[in-house]
Design a protein around this motif. Structure first.
Motif, PDB file in Angstrom:
ATOM      1  N   VAL A 100      -0.688  -0.817  14.001  1.00  0.00           N
ATOM      2  CA  VAL A 100      -0.062   0.353  13.394  1.00  0.00           C
ATOM      3  C   VAL A 100       1.261  -0.058  12.773  1.00  0.00           C
ATOM      4  O   VAL A 100       2.130  -0.616  13.450  1.00  0.00           O
ATOM      5  N   MET A 101       1.386   0.223  11.474  1.00  0.00           N
ATOM      6  CA  MET A 101       2.604  -0.041  10.734  1.00  0.00           C
ATOM      7  C   MET A 101       3.219   1.310  10.377  1.00  0.00           C
ATOM      8  O   MET A 101       2.505   2.234   9.965  1.00  0.00           O
ATOM      9  N   VAL A 102       4.544   1.457  10.539  1.00  0.00           N
ATOM     10  CA  VAL A 102       5.223   2.725  10.289  1.00  0.00           C
ATOM     11  C   VAL A 102       6.302   2.549   9.235  1.00  0.00           C
ATOM     12  O   VAL A 102       7.093   1.599   9.288  1.00  0.00           O
ATOM     13  N   SER A 103       6.325   3.482   8.290  1.00  0.00           N
ATOM     14  CA  SER A 103       7.368   3.506   7.269  1.00  0.00           C
ATOM     15  C   SER A 103       8.598   4.212   7.818  1.00  0.00           C
ATOM     16  O   SER A 103       8.481   5.224   8.509  1.00  0.00           O
ATOM     17  N   LEU A 104       9.767   3.660   7.499  1.00  0.00           N
ATOM     18  CA  LEU A 104      11.026   4.205   8.001  1.00  0.00           C
ATOM     19  C   LEU A 104      11.939   4.606   6.852  1.00  0.00           C
ATOM     20  O   LEU A 104      11.916   3.995   5.783  1.00  0.00           O
ATOM     21  N   SER A 163       3.262   8.949   8.512  1.00  0.00           N
ATOM     22  CA  SER A 163       4.255   7.911   8.233  1.00  0.00           C
ATOM     23  C   SER A 163       3.720   6.515   8.556  1.00  0.00           C
ATOM     24  O   SER A 163       4.467   5.548   8.546  1.00  0.00           O
ATOM     25  N   SER A 164       2.423   6.428   8.839  1.00  0.00           N
ATOM     26  CA  SER A 164       1.860   5.148   9.283  1.00  0.00           C
ATOM     27  C   SER A 164       0.600   4.781   8.519  1.00  0.00           C
ATOM     28  O   SER A 164       0.008   5.592   7.815  1.00  0.00           O
ATOM     29  N   ILE A 165       0.224   3.541   8.700  1.00  0.00           N
ATOM     30  CA  ILE A 165      -1.070   3.036   8.246  1.00  0.00           C
ATOM     31  C   ILE A 165      -1.594   2.182   9.393  1.00  0.00           C
ATOM     32  O   ILE A 165      -0.844   1.414  10.006  1.00  0.00           O
ATOM     33  N   THR A 166      -2.859   2.357   9.733  1.00  0.00           N
ATOM     34  CA  THR A 166      -3.484   1.598  10.813  1.00  0.00           C
ATOM     35  C   THR A 166      -4.502   0.654  10.201  1.00  0.00           C
ATOM     36  O   THR A 166      -5.323   1.056   9.370  1.00  0.00           O
ATOM     37  N   GLN A 222       0.820  -1.214   0.000  1.00  0.00           N
ATOM     38  CA  GLN A 222       0.000   0.000   0.000  1.00  0.00           C
ATOM     39  C   GLN A 222       0.852   1.261   0.000  1.00  0.00           C
ATOM     40  O   GLN A 222       0.592   2.196  -0.749  1.00  0.00           O
ATOM     41  N   LEU A 223       1.839   1.303   0.890  1.00  0.00           N
ATOM     42  CA  LEU A 223       2.627   2.518   1.061  1.00  0.00           C
ATOM     43  C   LEU A 223       3.781   2.622   0.073  1.00  0.00           C
ATOM     44  O   LEU A 223       4.382   3.692  -0.062  1.00  0.00           O
TER      45      LEU A 223
END
Length: 130
Positions: A102-106, A78-81, A40-41
Protein backbone atom coordinates in the motif's frame (compact mmCIF):
# COMPACT_ATOMS: atom_id res chain seq x y z
CA UNK A 1 1.68 -8.90 -14.18
CA UNK A 2 3.91 -6.44 -16.00
CA UNK A 3 7.65 -6.76 -15.44
CA UNK A 4 9.07 -3.25 -15.68
CA UNK A 5 12.59 -3.49 -14.34
CA UNK A 6 15.58 -5.76 -14.58
CA UNK A 7 18.50 -5.90 -12.16
CA UNK A 8 21.81 -7.64 -12.49
CA UNK A 9 22.91 -9.30 -9.24
CA UNK A 10 26.44 -8.04 -8.49
CA UNK A 11 28.93 -8.88 -5.72
CA UNK A 12 27.81 -5.91 -3.59
CA UNK A 13 24.25 -7.30 -3.58
CA UNK A 14 25.16 -10.60 -1.91
CA UNK A 15 24.71 -11.82 1.66
CA UNK A 16 27.29 -13.95 3.57
CA UNK A 17 25.77 -17.06 1.93
CA UNK A 18 26.70 -15.72 -1.51
CA UNK A 19 23.11 -15.22 -2.59
CA UNK A 20 21.07 -12.06 -3.10
CA UNK A 21 20.67 -10.14 0.17
CA UNK A 22 16.97 -9.90 1.03
CA UNK A 23 17.30 -6.31 2.18
CA UNK A 24 18.73 -5.27 -1.18
CA UNK A 25 15.87 -7.00 -3.01
CA UNK A 26 13.28 -5.29 -0.79
CA UNK A 27 15.00 -1.95 -1.45
CA UNK A 28 14.69 -2.53 -5.20
CA UNK A 29 11.03 -3.53 -4.90
CA UNK A 30 10.18 -0.55 -2.68
CA UNK A 31 11.87 1.86 -5.06
CA UNK A 32 10.15 0.43 -8.14
CA UNK A 33 6.71 0.40 -6.51
CA UNK A 34 7.23 3.98 -5.29
CA UNK A 35 8.20 5.20 -8.76
CA UNK A 36 5.22 3.43 -10.29
CA UNK A 37 2.80 4.85 -7.68
CA UNK A 38 4.16 8.39 -8.03
CA UNK A 39 3.76 8.25 -11.81
CA UNK A 40 0.27 6.72 -11.59
CA UNK A 41 -1.05 9.10 -8.95
CA UNK A 42 0.92 12.13 -10.17
CA UNK A 43 1.74 12.99 -6.55
CA UNK A 44 5.49 13.14 -5.75
CA UNK A 45 4.91 12.73 -2.00
CA UNK A 46 3.75 9.11 -2.18
CA UNK A 47 5.20 6.77 0.43
CA UNK A 48 5.10 3.12 1.47
CA UNK A 49 2.53 2.45 4.18
CA UNK A 50 2.30 -1.34 4.25
CA UNK A 51 3.83 -4.51 2.84
CA UNK A 52 2.19 -7.86 3.46
CA UNK A 53 4.05 -11.02 4.43
CA UNK A 54 7.30 -11.50 2.60
CA UNK A 55 8.21 -15.07 1.67
CA UNK A 56 11.41 -15.81 -0.22
CA UNK A 57 10.69 -18.91 -2.30
CA UNK A 58 14.04 -19.11 -4.07
CA UNK A 59 17.27 -17.16 -4.23
CA UNK A 60 19.44 -15.48 -6.82
CA UNK A 61 23.19 -15.60 -7.14
CA UNK A 62 25.86 -13.34 -8.55
CA UNK A 63 25.41 -12.85 -12.28
CA UNK A 64 21.70 -13.64 -12.30
CA UNK A 65 19.37 -11.20 -13.97
CA UNK A 66 16.15 -10.67 -12.08
CA UNK A 67 13.02 -8.82 -13.11
CA UNK A 68 10.58 -6.97 -10.89
CA UNK A 69 6.92 -7.14 -11.78
CA UNK A 70 3.96 -5.29 -10.33
CA UNK A 71 0.26 -5.05 -10.78
CA UNK A 72 -2.34 -2.64 -9.42
CA UNK A 73 -4.80 -4.34 -7.09
CA UNK A 74 -6.96 -1.34 -6.19
CA UNK A 75 -7.20 2.41 -5.69
CA UNK A 76 -8.25 4.03 -2.41
CA UNK A 77 -8.99 7.69 -1.70
CA UNK A 78 -5.37 8.52 -0.94
CA UNK A 79 -3.72 5.18 -1.70
CA UNK A 80 -2.89 2.68 -4.38
CA UNK A 81 -2.47 -1.02 -3.58
CA UNK A 82 -0.17 -3.17 -5.68
CA UNK A 83 1.27 -6.66 -5.70
CA UNK A 84 4.75 -7.58 -6.81
CA UNK A 85 6.63 -10.62 -8.00
CA UNK A 86 10.35 -10.93 -8.61
CA UNK A 87 11.63 -13.71 -10.81
CA UNK A 88 14.81 -14.90 -12.45
CA UNK A 89 14.78 -13.53 -16.01
CA UNK A 90 16.40 -16.60 -17.54
CA UNK A 91 14.75 -19.46 -15.62
CA UNK A 92 11.45 -17.61 -14.87
CA UNK A 93 11.66 -19.09 -11.36
CA UNK A 94 9.89 -16.92 -8.77
CA UNK A 95 12.16 -15.47 -6.10
CA UNK A 96 9.59 -13.55 -4.03
CA UNK A 97 5.91 -12.60 -4.12
CA UNK A 98 4.36 -9.78 -2.12
CA UNK A 99 0.56 -9.84 -2.31
CA UNK A 100 -0.13 -6.38 -0.93
CA UNK A 101 1.88 -3.15 -0.97
CA UNK A 102 0.00 0.00 0.00
CA UNK A 103 1.37 3.35 -1.13
CA UNK A 104 -0.20 6.56 0.26
CA UNK A 105 -0.12 10.06 -1.19
CA UNK A 106 0.63 12.84 1.28
CA UNK A 107 0.03 16.58 1.32
CA UNK A 108 2.72 19.11 2.26
CA UNK A 109 1.97 18.48 5.97
CA UNK A 110 2.42 14.71 5.75
CA UNK A 111 -1.30 13.94 5.91
CA UNK A 112 -3.08 11.56 3.48
CA UNK A 113 -4.04 13.42 0.30
CA UNK A 114 -6.93 12.40 -1.97
CA UNK A 115 -5.49 11.73 -5.41
CA UNK A 116 -8.75 11.32 -7.36
CA UNK A 117 -7.53 8.35 -9.43
CA UNK A 118 -9.71 5.27 -9.96
CA UNK A 119 -7.93 3.30 -12.66
CA UNK A 120 -4.54 2.73 -14.21
CA UNK A 121 -3.52 5.46 -16.63
CA UNK A 122 -0.75 5.23 -19.16
CA UNK A 123 1.58 8.16 -19.76
CA UNK A 124 1.10 7.84 -23.53
CA UNK A 125 -2.63 8.49 -23.04
CA UNK A 126 -1.97 11.56 -20.88
CA UNK A 127 0.16 13.06 -23.64
CA UNK A 128 -2.43 12.77 -26.41
CA UNK A 129 -3.33 16.08 -27.95
CA UNK A 130 -7.02 16.94 -28.08
Amino acid sequence: MNFHTRKWVKPEDLNPNGTLFGGRLLQWIDEEVALYAIIQLEIPRTVTKFMSEIDFVSSAKQGDIIEIGMEVVSFGNSSITLKSEVRNKITRKTIICIDKIVMVSLDEYGKPFKHGKTQVEYVKDRLKED
